[in-house]
Scaffold this motif. Sequence first.
Motif, mmCIF file in Angstrom:
data_model
loop_
_atom_site.group_PDB
_atom_site.id
_atom_site.type_symbol
_atom_site.label_atom_id
_atom_site.label_comp_id
_atom_site.label_asym_id
_atom_site.label_seq_id
_atom_site.Cartn_x
_atom_site.Cartn_y
_atom_site.Cartn_z
ATOM 1 N N SER A 13 0.839 -1.195 0.000
ATOM 2 C CA SER A 13 0.000 0.000 0.000
ATOM 3 C C SER A 13 0.879 1.252 0.000
ATOM 4 O O SER A 13 2.009 1.242 0.503
ATOM 5 N N THR A 14 0.344 2.306 -0.574
ATOM 6 C CA THR A 14 1.078 3.570 -0.568
ATOM 7 C C THR A 14 1.231 4.081 0.862
ATOM 8 O O THR A 14 2.261 4.663 1.206
ATOM 9 N N VAL A 63 0.219 -9.231 0.099
ATOM 10 C CA VAL A 63 -0.160 -7.822 0.207
ATOM 11 C C VAL A 63 0.475 -7.283 1.479
ATOM 12 O O VAL A 63 0.285 -7.834 2.563
ATOM 13 N N LEU A 64 1.237 -6.214 1.335
ATOM 14 C CA LEU A 64 1.902 -5.586 2.476
ATOM 15 C C LEU A 64 1.187 -4.297 2.846
ATOM 16 O O LEU A 64 0.858 -3.488 1.975
ATOM 17 N N ARG A 65 0.960 -4.159 4.146
ATOM 18 C CA ARG A 65 0.317 -2.967 4.689
ATOM 19 C C ARG A 65 1.200 -2.419 5.809
ATOM 20 O O ARG A 65 2.134 -3.078 6.261
ATOM 21 N N SER A 66 0.878 -1.241 6.300
ATOM 22 C CA SER A 66 1.674 -0.615 7.359
ATOM 23 C C SER A 66 1.861 -1.538 8.550
ATOM 24 O O SER A 66 2.963 -1.622 9.108
ATOM 25 N N ILE A 67 0.831 -2.246 8.928
ATOM 26 C CA ILE A 67 0.910 -3.136 10.101
ATOM 27 C C ILE A 67 1.976 -4.221 9.940
ATOM 28 O O ILE A 67 2.537 -4.695 10.929
ATOM 29 N N ASP A 68 2.281 -4.585 8.720
ATOM 30 C CA ASP A 68 3.297 -5.619 8.487
ATOM 31 C C ASP A 68 4.707 -5.153 8.837
ATOM 32 O O ASP A 68 5.612 -5.987 8.963
ATOM 33 N N PHE A 69 4.906 -3.860 9.000
ATOM 34 C CA PHE A 69 6.233 -3.320 9.299
ATOM 35 C C PHE A 69 6.360 -2.829 10.727
ATOM 36 O O PHE A 69 7.374 -2.260 11.091
ATOM 37 N N ARG A 70 5.365 -3.090 11.530
ATOM 38 C CA ARG A 70 5.412 -2.677 12.940
ATOM 39 C C ARG A 70 5.999 -3.793 13.786
ATOM 40 O O ARG A 70 5.774 -4.957 13.531
ATOM 41 N N GLY A 71 6.697 -3.386 14.827
ATOM 42 C CA GLY A 71 7.209 -4.358 15.788
ATOM 43 C C GLY A 71 8.306 -5.099 15.263
ATOM 44 O O GLY A 71 9.026 -5.889 15.456
#
Length: 71
Positions: A13-14, A63-71
Amino acid sequence: MQDGAKEIACAISTSAMDDLERGPRTHPSEREAQFTRLRDRIEAQAASKYRATEFEGTPPGIVLRSIDFRG
């Protein structure tokens, strides 16, 4: 993404890219350059989701979203 001869559809996602850079929203004409800057991190996370078999959609993809890069 490639797994041998098999092609795996991937998307990010952008919002996720903007969150990774922690700056202002990127203009659509700058998205390709932004992706290039973030490519290593994006590909690493896509590979992680692939190994965890976290597929979505038809045909199945990553599908990668912001939550995938947290933690």
